[in-house]
Design a protein around this motif. Structure first.
Motif, PDB file in Angstrom:
ATOM      1  N   UNK A  74       0.555  -1.458  -0.063  1.00  0.00           N
ATOM      2  CA  UNK A  74      -0.314   0.200   0.003  1.00  0.00           C
ATOM      3  C   UNK A  74       0.890   1.108  -0.622  1.00  0.00           C
ATOM      4  N   UNK A  75       1.969   1.241   1.262  1.00  0.00           N
ATOM      5  CA  UNK A  75       2.341   2.587   0.866  1.00  0.00           C
ATOM      6  C   UNK A  75       3.684   2.069  -0.429  1.00  0.00           C
ATOM      7  N   UNK A  76       4.316   1.725  -1.791  1.00  0.00           N
ATOM      8  CA  UNK A  76       4.387   1.766  -3.093  1.00  0.00           C
ATOM      9  C   UNK A  76       3.292   2.144  -3.279  1.00  0.00           C
ATOM     10  N   UNK A  77       2.649   2.019  -3.596  1.00  0.00           N
ATOM     11  CA  UNK A  77       1.318   2.714  -4.561  1.00  0.00           C
ATOM     12  C   UNK A  77       0.722   3.516  -3.925  1.00  0.00           C
ATOM     13  N   UNK A  78       1.278   4.313  -2.961  1.00  0.00           N
ATOM     14  CA  UNK A  78       0.733   5.429  -2.461  1.00  0.00           C
ATOM     15  C   UNK A  78       1.955   6.690  -2.521  1.00  0.00           C
ATOM     16  N   UNK A  79       3.175   6.127  -2.980  1.00  0.00           N
ATOM     17  CA  UNK A  79       4.283   6.954  -3.658  1.00  0.00           C
ATOM     18  C   UNK A  79       4.064   6.846  -4.747  1.00  0.00           C
ATOM     19  N   UNK A  80       4.015   5.840  -5.469  1.00  0.00           N
ATOM     20  CA  UNK A  80       2.873   6.381  -7.025  1.00  0.00           C
ATOM     21  C   UNK A  80       2.489   7.345  -6.696  1.00  0.00           C
ATOM     22  N   UNK A  81       1.666   7.079  -6.399  1.00  0.00           N
ATOM     23  CA  UNK A  81      -0.049   7.329  -7.035  1.00  0.00           C
ATOM     24  C   UNK A  81       0.652   9.281  -6.809  1.00  0.00           C
ATOM     25  N   UNK A  82       1.009   9.244  -5.465  1.00  0.00           N
ATOM     26  CA  UNK A  82       1.470  11.169  -5.163  1.00  0.00           C
ATOM     27  C   UNK A  82       2.457  11.288  -5.768  1.00  0.00           C
ATOM     28  N   UNK A  83       3.792  11.017  -6.338  1.00  0.00           N
ATOM     29  CA  UNK A  83       4.517  11.721  -6.622  1.00  0.00           C
ATOM     30  C   UNK A  83       4.228  12.137  -8.764  1.00  0.00           C
ATOM     31  N   UNK A  84       4.138  13.869  -8.293  1.00  0.00           N
ATOM     32  CA  UNK A  84       4.184  14.247  -9.646  1.00  0.00           C
ATOM     33  C   UNK A  84       5.525  14.261 -10.707  1.00  0.00           C
ATOM     34  N   UNK A  85       6.392  14.056 -10.446  1.00  0.00           N
ATOM     35  CA  UNK A  85       7.401  13.298 -10.806  1.00  0.00           C
ATOM     36  C   UNK A  85       7.647  12.563 -11.981  1.00  0.00           C
ATOM     37  N   UNK A  86       6.785  11.745 -10.732  1.00  0.00           N
ATOM     38  CA  UNK A  86       7.103  10.635 -11.781  1.00  0.00           C
ATOM     39  C   UNK A  86       5.817  10.289 -12.722  1.00  0.00           C
ATOM     40  N   UNK A  87       4.600  10.893 -12.337  1.00  0.00           N
ATOM     41  CA  UNK A  87       3.491  11.122 -12.943  1.00  0.00           C
ATOM     42  C   UNK A  87       4.072  11.974 -14.278  1.00  0.00           C
ATOM     43  N   UNK A  88       4.880  12.849 -14.429  1.00  0.00           N
ATOM     44  CA  UNK A  88       5.012  13.534 -15.675  1.00  0.00           C
ATOM     45  C   UNK A  88       5.926  12.704 -16.334  1.00  0.00           C
ATOM     46  N   UNK A 131       2.610   9.180 -21.604  1.00  0.00           N
ATOM     47  CA  UNK A 131       1.468   8.900 -22.385  1.00  0.00           C
ATOM     48  C   UNK A 131       0.838   8.434 -21.141  1.00  0.00           C
ATOM     49  N   UNK A 132      -0.529   8.237 -21.124  1.00  0.00           N
ATOM     50  CA  UNK A 132      -1.255   8.317 -19.732  1.00  0.00           C
ATOM     51  C   UNK A 132      -1.441   6.720 -20.285  1.00  0.00           C
ATOM     52  N   UNK A 133      -1.468   6.343 -20.862  1.00  0.00           N
ATOM     53  CA  UNK A 133      -1.413   4.955 -21.265  1.00  0.00           C
ATOM     54  C   UNK A 133      -0.161   3.962 -20.297  1.00  0.00           C
ATOM     55  N   UNK A 134       0.734   4.682 -20.859  1.00  0.00           N
ATOM     56  CA  UNK A 134       1.729   4.345 -20.095  1.00  0.00           C
ATOM     57  C   UNK A 134       1.836   4.381 -18.444  1.00  0.00           C
ATOM     58  N   UNK A 135       1.548   5.297 -18.119  1.00  0.00           N
ATOM     59  CA  UNK A 135       1.552   5.877 -16.593  1.00  0.00           C
ATOM     60  C   UNK A 135       0.275   4.527 -15.266  1.00  0.00           C
ATOM     61  N   UNK A 136      -0.525   4.977 -16.854  1.00  0.00           N
ATOM     62  CA  UNK A 136      -1.446   3.986 -15.904  1.00  0.00           C
ATOM     63  C   UNK A 136      -1.114   2.247 -15.916  1.00  0.00           C
ATOM     64  N   UNK A 137       0.070   1.138 -16.567  1.00  0.00           N
ATOM     65  CA  UNK A 137       0.217  -0.087 -17.129  1.00  0.00           C
ATOM     66  C   UNK A 137       1.636   0.261 -15.537  1.00  0.00           C
ATOM     67  N   UNK A 138       2.326   0.934 -15.770  1.00  0.00           N
ATOM     68  CA  UNK A 138       3.390   1.768 -14.278  1.00  0.00           C
ATOM     69  C   UNK A 138       2.037   1.253 -12.775  1.00  0.00           C
ATOM     70  N   UNK A 139       0.785   2.150 -12.538  1.00  0.00           N
ATOM     71  CA  UNK A 139       0.703   2.066 -12.027  1.00  0.00           C
ATOM     72  C   UNK A 139      -0.550   0.888 -11.008  1.00  0.00           C
ATOM     73  N   UNK A 140      -0.380  -0.508 -12.431  1.00  0.00           N
ATOM     74  CA  UNK A 140      -1.316  -0.982 -12.134  1.00  0.00           C
ATOM     75  C   UNK A 140      -0.310  -2.530 -12.163  1.00  0.00           C
ATOM     76  N   UNK A 141       1.220  -2.365 -12.781  1.00  0.00           N
ATOM     77  CA  UNK A 141       2.402  -2.925 -12.023  1.00  0.00           C
ATOM     78  C   UNK A 141       2.521  -3.577 -10.368  1.00  0.00           C
ATOM     79  N   UNK A 142       2.355  -2.044  -9.694  1.00  0.00           N
ATOM     80  CA  UNK A 142       2.415  -1.958  -8.396  1.00  0.00           C
ATOM     81  C   UNK A 142       0.747  -2.275  -7.623  1.00  0.00           C
TER      82      UNK A 142
END
Length: 90
Positions: free
Chosen positions: A51-65, A69-80
């Motif tokens: 859960x902490x890993x997921x929170x880190x992935x969701x809360x980082x603007x730098x990670x999202x940026x 593409x949005x698809x790549x970002x979504x895939x990375x979140x799903x991987x976590x």
């Protein structure tokens, strides 16, 4: 983080100085419960870390940026998220 949720062992002694029958039975019950309790604590710790890993992935603007593409970002979140979902067994 370790929380002791099991009650303490009994040290109730009879007039002969030996543990009472009830104390022996209680202590035996605790001994049988401890491995399952420790396994549950370890599983909860793994889930908490996920859960902490997921929170880190969701809360980082730098990670999202950092994704093109949005698809790549979504895939990375799903991987976590997928391993975390696999940890939770119905």
């Amino acid at each position: 983080m370790s929380v002791r949720a099991l009650p303490p062992r009994s040290d109730e002694r009879g007039s002969d100085g030996q543990l009472t029958y009830e104390a022996k039975a209680w202590n035996q019950c605790l001994e049988e419960c401890e491995p399952a309790f420790e396994a549950l604590q370890a599983e909860l710790s793994r889930i908490r870390n996920g859960l902490l890993d997921m929170i880190d992935a969701l809360s980082s603007d730098a990670h999202a940026a950092s994704f093109q593409s949005l698809g790549q970002y979504r895939s990375a979140l799903l991987k976590v998220a997928r391993p975390l979902a696999a940890e939770v067994k119905p």
